[in-house]
Design an enzyme around this catalytic site. Sequence first.
Site, PDB file in Angstrom:
ATOM      1  N   ARG A 114       0.855  -1.188   0.000  1.00 27.24           N
ATOM      2  CA  ARG A 114       0.000   0.000   0.000  1.00 27.24           C
ATOM      3  C   ARG A 114       0.888   1.234   0.000  1.00 27.24           C
ATOM      4  O   ARG A 114       2.104   1.111   0.113  1.00 27.24           O
ATOM      5  CB  ARG A 114      -0.935  -0.015   1.213  1.00 27.24           C
ATOM      6  CG  ARG A 114      -0.197   0.072   2.537  1.00 27.24           C
ATOM      7  CD  ARG A 114      -1.178   0.118   3.697  1.00 27.24           C
ATOM      8  NE  ARG A 114      -0.465   0.287   4.955  1.00 27.24           N
ATOM      9  CZ  ARG A 114      -1.029   0.198   6.140  1.00 27.24           C
ATOM     10  NH1 ARG A 114      -2.309  -0.065   6.250  1.00 27.24           N
ATOM     11  NH2 ARG A 114      -0.322   0.379   7.233  1.00 27.24           N
ATOM     12  N   ASN A 152      -5.154   7.782   4.116  1.00 23.84           N
ATOM     13  CA  ASN A 152      -4.827   7.092   5.367  1.00 23.84           C
ATOM     14  C   ASN A 152      -3.344   7.233   5.643  1.00 23.84           C
ATOM     15  O   ASN A 152      -2.518   6.845   4.810  1.00 23.84           O
ATOM     16  CB  ASN A 152      -5.162   5.597   5.249  1.00 23.84           C
ATOM     17  CG  ASN A 152      -5.017   4.863   6.565  1.00 23.84           C
ATOM     18  OD1 ASN A 152      -5.762   5.121   7.502  1.00 23.84           O
ATOM     19  ND2 ASN A 152      -4.049   3.961   6.641  1.00 23.84           N
ATOM     20  N   GLU A 153      -3.025   7.844   6.787  1.00 24.55           N
ATOM     21  CA  GLU A 153      -1.625   7.967   7.200  1.00 24.55           C
ATOM     22  C   GLU A 153      -0.732   8.350   6.014  1.00 24.55           C
ATOM     23  O   GLU A 153       0.093   7.556   5.557  1.00 24.55           O
ATOM     24  CB  GLU A 153      -1.123   6.674   7.836  1.00 24.55           C
ATOM     25  CG  GLU A 153      -1.779   6.359   9.163  1.00 24.55           C
ATOM     26  CD  GLU A 153      -1.134   5.190   9.889  1.00 24.55           C
ATOM     27  OE1 GLU A 153      -0.418   4.404   9.243  1.00 24.55           O
ATOM     28  OE2 GLU A 153      -1.334   5.072  11.112  1.00 24.55           O
ATOM     29  N   GLU A 305      -7.289   5.311  15.285  1.00 23.14           N
ATOM     30  CA  GLU A 305      -6.932   3.893  15.364  1.00 23.14           C
ATOM     31  C   GLU A 305      -6.150   3.634  16.635  1.00 23.14           C
ATOM     32  O   GLU A 305      -5.293   4.426  17.033  1.00 23.14           O
ATOM     33  CB  GLU A 305      -6.018   3.485  14.207  1.00 23.14           C
ATOM     34  CG  GLU A 305      -6.637   3.523  12.851  1.00 23.14           C
ATOM     35  CD  GLU A 305      -5.605   3.156  11.784  1.00 23.14           C
ATOM     36  OE1 GLU A 305      -4.608   2.475  12.104  1.00 23.14           O
ATOM     37  OE2 GLU A 305      -5.790   3.589  10.638  1.00 23.14           O
ATOM     38  N   TRP A 313       3.714  -5.437  13.628  1.00 22.56           N
ATOM     39  CA  TRP A 313       4.857  -4.845  12.926  1.00 22.56           C
ATOM     40  C   TRP A 313       6.050  -4.564  13.832  1.00 22.56           C
ATOM     41  O   TRP A 313       6.971  -3.881  13.436  1.00 22.56           O
ATOM     42  CB  TRP A 313       4.416  -3.580  12.175  1.00 22.56           C
ATOM     43  CG  TRP A 313       3.393  -2.735  12.894  1.00 22.56           C
ATOM     44  CD1 TRP A 313       2.046  -2.732  12.660  1.00 22.56           C
ATOM     45  CD2 TRP A 313       3.621  -1.793  13.947  1.00 22.56           C
ATOM     46  NE1 TRP A 313       1.414  -1.843  13.499  1.00 22.56           N
ATOM     47  CE2 TRP A 313       2.358  -1.253  14.299  1.00 22.56           C
ATOM     48  CE3 TRP A 313       4.752  -1.346  14.646  1.00 22.56           C
ATOM     49  CZ2 TRP A 313       2.192  -0.292  15.303  1.00 22.56           C
ATOM     50  CZ3 TRP A 313       4.592  -0.396  15.645  1.00 22.56           C
ATOM     51  CH2 TRP A 313       3.326   0.122  15.952  1.00 22.56           C
ATOM     52  N   GLU A 353      -2.201  -8.264   7.579  1.00 22.26           N
ATOM     53  CA  GLU A 353      -2.482  -7.937   8.980  1.00 22.26           C
ATOM     54  C   GLU A 353      -3.331  -8.988   9.681  1.00 22.26           C
ATOM     55  O   GLU A 353      -4.069  -8.686  10.621  1.00 22.26           O
ATOM     56  CB  GLU A 353      -3.101  -6.545   9.038  1.00 22.26           C
ATOM     57  CG  GLU A 353      -2.051  -5.519   8.602  1.00 22.26           C
ATOM     58  CD  GLU A 353      -2.515  -4.082   8.623  1.00 22.26           C
ATOM     59  OE1 GLU A 353      -3.695  -3.858   8.310  1.00 22.26           O
ATOM     60  OE2 GLU A 353      -1.696  -3.209   8.925  1.00 22.26           O
ATOM     61  N   LYS A 354      -3.189 -10.236   9.245  1.00 20.92           N
ATOM     62  CA  LYS A 354      -4.026 -11.281   9.848  1.00 20.92           C
ATOM     63  C   LYS A 354      -3.602 -11.612  11.272  1.00 20.92           C
ATOM     64  O   LYS A 354      -4.346 -12.244  12.013  1.00 20.92           O
ATOM     65  CB  LYS A 354      -4.068 -12.534   8.969  1.00 20.92           C
ATOM     66  CG  LYS A 354      -2.733 -13.169   8.667  1.00 20.92           C
ATOM     67  CD  LYS A 354      -2.951 -14.348   7.725  1.00 20.92           C
ATOM     68  CE  LYS A 354      -1.678 -15.096   7.422  1.00 20.92           C
ATOM     69  NZ  LYS A 354      -0.780 -14.340   6.527  1.00 20.92           N
ATOM     70  N   PHE A 355      -2.404 -11.165  11.665  1.00 23.91           N
ATOM     71  CA  PHE A 355      -1.981 -11.367  13.058  1.00 23.91           C
ATOM     72  C   PHE A 355      -2.145 -10.098  13.897  1.00 23.91           C
ATOM     73  O   PHE A 355      -1.694 -10.038  15.032  1.00 23.91           O
ATOM     74  CB  PHE A 355      -0.530 -11.853  13.114  1.00 23.91           C
ATOM     75  CG  PHE A 355      -0.343 -13.206  12.484  1.00 23.91           C
ATOM     76  CD1 PHE A 355      -0.987 -14.322  13.011  1.00 23.91           C
ATOM     77  CD2 PHE A 355       0.441 -13.371  11.356  1.00 23.91           C
ATOM     78  CE1 PHE A 355      -0.840 -15.583  12.427  1.00 23.91           C
ATOM     79  CE2 PHE A 355       0.601 -14.618  10.766  1.00 23.91           C
ATOM     80  CZ  PHE A 355      -0.047 -15.728  11.298  1.00 23.91           C
ATOM     81  N   HIS A 356      -2.739  -9.067  13.309  1.00 28.16           N
ATOM     82  CA  HIS A 356      -2.973  -7.813  14.046  1.00 28.16           C
ATOM     83  C   HIS A 356      -4.317  -7.921  14.752  1.00 28.16           C
ATOM     84  O   HIS A 356      -5.301  -8.376  14.173  1.00 28.16           O
ATOM     85  CB  HIS A 356      -2.986  -6.659  13.039  1.00 28.16           C
ATOM     86  CG  HIS A 356      -2.937  -5.304  13.659  1.00 28.16           C
ATOM     87  ND1 HIS A 356      -3.967  -4.776  14.404  1.00 28.16           N
ATOM     88  CD2 HIS A 356      -1.967  -4.357  13.645  1.00 28.16           C
ATOM     89  CE1 HIS A 356      -3.634  -3.558  14.806  1.00 28.16           C
ATOM     90  NE2 HIS A 356      -2.428  -3.283  14.364  1.00 28.16           N
TER      91      HIS A 356
HETATM   92  C1  GLA Z   1      -1.927   1.914  10.588  1.00 33.31           C
HETATM   93  C2  GLA Z   1      -2.878   1.844   9.409  1.00 33.31           C
HETATM   94  C3  GLA Z   1      -3.846   0.715   9.495  1.00 33.31           C
HETATM   95  C4  GLA Z   1      -3.195  -0.542  10.010  1.00 33.31           C
HETATM   96  C5  GLA Z   1      -2.526  -0.257  11.315  1.00 33.31           C
HETATM   97  C6  GLA Z   1      -1.863  -1.455  11.917  1.00 33.31           C
HETATM   98  O1  GLA Z   1      -2.354   2.693  11.603  1.00 33.31           O
HETATM   99  O2  GLA Z   1      -3.561   3.048   9.204  1.00 33.31           O
HETATM  100  O3  GLA Z   1      -4.391   0.501   8.224  1.00 33.31           O
HETATM  101  O4  GLA Z   1      -2.244  -0.959   9.072  1.00 33.31           O
HETATM  102  O5  GLA Z   1      -1.522   0.710  11.110  1.00 33.31           O
HETATM  103  O6  GLA Z   1      -1.267  -1.155  13.151  1.00 33.31           O
END
Ligand code: GLA
Length: 658
Positions: A114, A152-153, A305, A313, A353-356
């Site tokens: 991304r 996003n970010e 978030e 990560w 992010e399946k482990f998040h």
């Molecule tokens: C960021 C992103 C999210 C996700 C989280 C994971 O904040 O905006 O999409 O990837 O990290 O911690």
Amino acid sequence: MPSLHDATRGRILFGGDYNPEQWPEEVWADDVRLMKDAGVNSVTVGVFSWATIEPRPGAREFDWLDRLLDLVHAHGVGVVLATPTSSPPPWMGALHPETLPRTEDGSVVSYGSRQHFCPSSPVYRRYAAALTEDLAARYGDHPALTVWHINNEYCTHCWCDETAAHFRRWLSSRYTTLDRLNDAWGTAFWSQRYDTWAEILPPRRAQYIRNPAQELDFKRFTSDALMECYTAERDIVTRHTPHIPVTTNFMPLWPGQDAWAWAEQEDVVSVDVYPDPKDPGAGQYNAMLADMTRSQAGGPWMVMEQATGTVNWRTVNHPKPTGLNRLWSLQSVARGADALCYFQWRQSRQGAEKFHSAMVSHAGEHGRTFREVKRIGAELALIGAEVSDTVVPAEVAVLHGWDAWWSSTQEGRPSSLVSYPELLQAWHRGLWESGITTDFARPGADLSAYRMVLVPHLQLLDDAATETLVAYVRGGGTLVCGFFTGVADVDDRIRPGGMDSRLRGLFGIRTVHEWWPLDADVTVECDGFRGTLWSEELEPDGSAETVAAYRGGELDGLPAVLRKGTAWYVSTLPEPEALRALLGRAAADAGVRPVLEGLPAGVEAVRRGGLLFLLNHGRSPVEVKLPGRRFDLLTGTEADGGVELGRYGVAVLGEVSP
Ligand code: GLA
């Protein structure tokens, strides 16, 4: 201008990123059932939906989103609608490879993850604008829409030729003439003089240390270039829905965006917070991020978030023990958050992010995580009306600015061990441990509302910001300033005398003869404490009191801490306990009081509106003494003279009605 209040309407927003495109539609029905169960009133939709909405160039697949928005709305859940422009579909990279970013050494950053877009790319911007236009036209009137969430970010970086051309345009509007640019960049050094604009490049990979002023300007430019992407989309949605507030979610303490400048362009300031559950200092870190974001917002703000448990990560990703999610969530509310959202609603079964963690984890609705989520949702409903839209009072401000941060990261500096964010955190910790609430302020801001101002480390200070410090002290304010401050001007040019002469006058310093950075694990003895990281060979001018001198070594007898009236200069980083004591002493002299006297270690007290929040960051129960009777909104009981907080316990105390 719309504000967060237009979205909260007296509640705390509670929910998270919802990615329904990852799930078959039958799961959606289960989602809304569980949302209701957990008191979720807000979901952030669309963040990564670009390829689902526009599977091929120009296509529009909105039906699924229509159904989704109608469904959540029917269940009383509002929508923070994202423009999905942070992750372009693969077709864009395949069809328009020039939209992909290039690194400093010219390699292409591929799609497949991304954030793979060049912020200067006109092609990327054109597609992003077209999609934003259609999204706003379609959903601007949807009753579920509460907030626009742009991208996003924003954190991509690019060094490509398109970026180079854009950088030149930015430079020419900053400097107008090449002579001015050559002067600002000090290009007489190492034969770097530019003769035409076309010769100027982003600071690409080079043989040796690159021009620091060029690097500084490239960081300023990149923040601005990303902001152009943001404002272009913001302007589109605002044209459709002038009454709906707009935000973009910051990464906290992130060097890539000057958050002060960005916050001015937002109706709502939001941030993503991920303290490490394993870090013993994480509670204070979370407090600092809250104080920073509240200050950027100038009032209530959004946790866009956070994680219910683990992230995925870090080197080792630790879950949150029971109670920690609740503690940090209520801590953010105590410090001004009017929205508590998570990444993400339902834990993904596939993808990166399946482990998040998520609100509904792999363990499902009967898992510990969801039980805790339900508890938090219920408690927010209890306190929401009383807390929402109220103010967190602070008498202290910490100065923090991106120019200074960028200047402190340059190559070829006195010590690579000096970390700007770590210094901010060390100084904030000194106040936090003393129970003193602090704001953050931008260098140059009006400081007259504060009794005390801290400057942990602003190596670059422009003239206007320097003048505000001088005026602040002249007006009777207490200023405590950390080492290596006011060393460089707006172009990162070193000030003669080793520090701005106006600041030297303020602290009673005639000359800074040398900076003496310290090796890791080396300390320097000072009267009553040990200094770390840094020391300075200062020649005082006789007008200041030496609060502490260096003892032993090269600097024996020279001042480590100087005080002239209400201006303090601290030329080293005192060990944590000593820094706390020093800041506590300056605060007491300035008439700054802690929120509550005599707090047990690890207990945080914060006032918000008419409420007193008590938060136990420890794993053992503690008893907190209270002046008089209070009513605990969470338990519905009265606390008379004291309250017991269990492991990670929280009390939200109001006045007892007569
Ligand atoms: C960021 C992103 C999210 C996700 C989280 C994971 O904040 O905006 O999409 O990837 O990290 O911690």
